[in-house]
Motif scaffolding. Structure first.
Motif, short mmCIF file in Angstrom:
data_model
loop_
_atom_site.label_atom_id
_atom_site.label_comp_id
_atom_site.label_asym_id
_atom_site.label_seq_id
_atom_site.Cartn_x
_atom_site.Cartn_y
_atom_site.Cartn_z
N THR A 191 0.82 -1.21 0.00
CA THR A 191 0.00 0.00 0.00
C THR A 191 0.86 1.26 0.00
O THR A 191 0.43 2.29 -0.53
CB THR A 191 -0.97 0.02 1.19
N GLN A 192 2.06 1.20 0.56
CA GLN A 192 2.93 2.39 0.54
C GLN A 192 3.40 2.72 -0.87
O GLN A 192 3.88 3.82 -1.13
CB GLN A 192 4.12 2.21 1.47
N PHE A 193 3.24 1.78 -1.80
CA PHE A 193 3.56 2.02 -3.21
C PHE A 193 2.30 2.21 -4.04
O PHE A 193 2.30 2.02 -5.25
CB PHE A 193 4.41 0.88 -3.77
N HIS A 194 1.21 2.51 -3.35
CA HIS A 194 -0.08 2.83 -3.98
C HIS A 194 -0.75 1.64 -4.66
O HIS A 194 -1.53 1.82 -5.60
CB HIS A 194 0.05 4.01 -4.95
N LEU A 195 -0.45 0.44 -4.20
CA LEU A 195 -1.16 -0.75 -4.67
C LEU A 195 -2.22 -1.11 -3.63
O LEU A 195 -2.02 -0.89 -2.44
CB LEU A 195 -0.20 -1.92 -4.86
N PRO A 196 -3.32 -1.69 -4.08
CA PRO A 196 -4.34 -2.11 -3.11
C PRO A 196 -3.79 -3.17 -2.16
O PRO A 196 -2.89 -3.94 -2.52
CB PRO A 196 -5.45 -2.70 -3.98
N LEU A 197 -4.33 -3.22 -0.96
CA LEU A 197 -3.94 -4.23 0.02
C LEU A 197 -4.14 -5.63 -0.57
O LEU A 197 -5.09 -5.86 -1.30
CB LEU A 197 -4.79 -4.07 1.28
N TYR A 198 -3.24 -6.54 -0.26
CA TYR A 198 -3.23 -7.95 -0.72
C TYR A 198 -2.89 -8.07 -2.20
O TYR A 198 -3.18 -9.07 -2.84
CB TYR A 198 -4.55 -8.67 -0.42
N THR A 199 -2.26 -7.06 -2.77
CA THR A 199 -1.86 -7.07 -4.18
C THR A 199 -0.34 -6.96 -4.26
O THR A 199 0.27 -6.22 -3.50
CB THR A 199 -2.50 -5.90 -4.94
N THR A 200 0.25 -7.70 -5.19
CA THR A 200 1.69 -7.62 -5.42
C THR A 200 1.94 -7.55 -6.92
O THR A 200 0.99 -7.60 -7.72
CB THR A 200 2.42 -8.82 -4.77
N LEU A 201 3.18 -7.44 -7.31
CA LEU A 201 3.54 -7.33 -8.72
C LEU A 201 3.87 -8.69 -9.30
O LEU A 201 4.41 -9.56 -8.62
CB LEU A 201 4.75 -6.40 -8.88
N ASP A 202 3.56 -8.87 -10.58
CA ASP A 202 3.97 -10.10 -11.26
C ASP A 202 5.21 -9.82 -12.10
O ASP A 202 5.73 -8.70 -12.11
CB ASP A 202 2.82 -10.69 -12.09
N SER A 203 5.69 -10.82 -12.82
CA SER A 203 6.95 -10.69 -13.56
C SER A 203 6.84 -9.77 -14.78
O SER A 203 7.84 -9.36 -15.34
CB SER A 203 7.44 -12.07 -14.00
N PRO A 263 -6.16 -10.58 -4.94
CA PRO A 263 -7.01 -11.69 -4.50
C PRO A 263 -7.49 -12.51 -5.69
O PRO A 263 -7.70 -11.99 -6.79
CB PRO A 263 -8.17 -10.98 -3.80
N ILE A 264 -7.65 -13.81 -5.47
CA ILE A 264 -8.10 -14.71 -6.53
C ILE A 264 -9.53 -15.11 -6.25
O ILE A 264 -9.83 -15.72 -5.22
CB ILE A 264 -7.19 -15.96 -6.60
N ASP A 265 -10.42 -14.74 -7.16
CA ASP A 265 -11.83 -15.10 -7.03
C ASP A 265 -12.06 -16.45 -7.70
O ASP A 265 -11.70 -16.65 -8.86
CB ASP A 265 -12.72 -14.03 -7.66
N ILE A 266 -12.66 -17.37 -6.95
CA ILE A 266 -12.85 -18.74 -7.41
C ILE A 266 -14.31 -19.02 -7.74
O ILE A 266 -14.63 -19.72 -8.68
CB ILE A 266 -12.36 -19.73 -6.34
N SER A 267 -15.22 -18.50 -6.92
CA SER A 267 -16.62 -18.84 -7.01
C SER A 267 -17.46 -17.65 -6.59
O SER A 267 -16.97 -16.70 -5.98
CB SER A 267 -16.89 -20.04 -6.09
N ASP A 268 -18.74 -17.70 -6.91
CA ASP A 268 -19.66 -16.65 -6.46
C ASP A 268 -20.12 -16.88 -5.03
O ASP A 268 -20.64 -15.97 -4.39
CB ASP A 268 -20.88 -16.59 -7.38
N GLU A 269 -19.97 -18.10 -4.53
CA GLU A 269 -20.44 -18.43 -3.19
C GLU A 269 -19.32 -19.07 -2.38
O GLU A 269 -18.40 -19.64 -2.93
CB GLU A 269 -21.61 -19.40 -3.27
#
Length: 142
Positions: free
Chosen positions: A80-92, A99-105
Motif C-alpha cells: 500500500t505504501q507504493f499505492h497498490l491495493p492491500l493484498y496485491t503484489t507485482l507479477d513478472s 485476491p483470486i476469485d474462485i466462485s460466487d459463493e
C-alpha cells in the motif's frame, strides 16, 4: 476425471486412494504449494483440491468440514505504501496479482506464511498454502 490433491503433509491426503486422485505433498507455505502444484499438474488433471488443516473464525467452520471458498487473499502482500491495493503484489510482467476469485459463493480464505493474533476482517478462514494452490490453478486454468 483426475483430481490433483495438494496437502502440506502425507497424513492430510492419505484418504484419497482411488485411481482418480493424484496426491502431492507440497510441504508448508504458499511458495512450496505453488511450485508443487504446477510441477505435478498434468494435462489430464481436471480439478485441483487443497486439502489440509486451516483455521477459522468462530462459527465459520468446524473440524472436518469441507468448505467452499469463493476468494483467496495473500495476507503477506502489503504494498500500500507504493499505492497498490492491500493484498496485491507485482507479477513478472509488471502487472499486478491480487485476491483470486474462485466462485460466487463460499467463504474467503487468507493465506500467510505466518499468522499474527490479529483478525483479518476480510477473511473467515486461514491457511498457509491456499494462495499458492489457487494461484497455480489460475495459471494452469484449472
Amino acid at each position: 476425471m483426475k483430481v490433483l490433491v495438494v496437502s502440506s503433509d502425507s497424513a492430510e491426503n492419505a484418504l484419497f486412494t482411488e485411481d482418480i486422485f493424484v496426491r502431492v505433498v507440497s510441504g508448508v507455505g504458499k511458495e512450496n504449494a505453488l511450485a508443487h502444484t504446477i510441477l505435478n499438474c498434468t494435462e489430464d488433471v481436471d480439478l485441483i483440491l487443497n486439502v489440509g488443516t486451516c483455521g477459522a473464525k468462530k462459527g465459520c467452520a468446524d473440524i472436518f468440514d469441507v468448505v467452499c471458498v469463493k476468494r483467496v487473499i495473500n495476507r503477506d502482500a502489503d504494498l500500500t505504501q507504493f499505492h497498490l491495493p492491500l493484498y496485491t503484489t507485482l507479477d513478472s510482467k509488471r502487472g499486478t496479482i491480487g485476491p483470486i476469485d474462485i466462485s460466487d459463493e463460499g467463504l474467503t480464505i487468507a493465506s500467510s506464511d505466518s499468522f499474527a493474533s490479529t483478525v483479518i476482517e476480510e477473511s473467515e478462514l486461514y491457511d498457509m498454502e491456499a494462495y499458492g494452490v489457487a494461484l497455480a490453478a489460475k495459471c494452469l486454468k484449472k
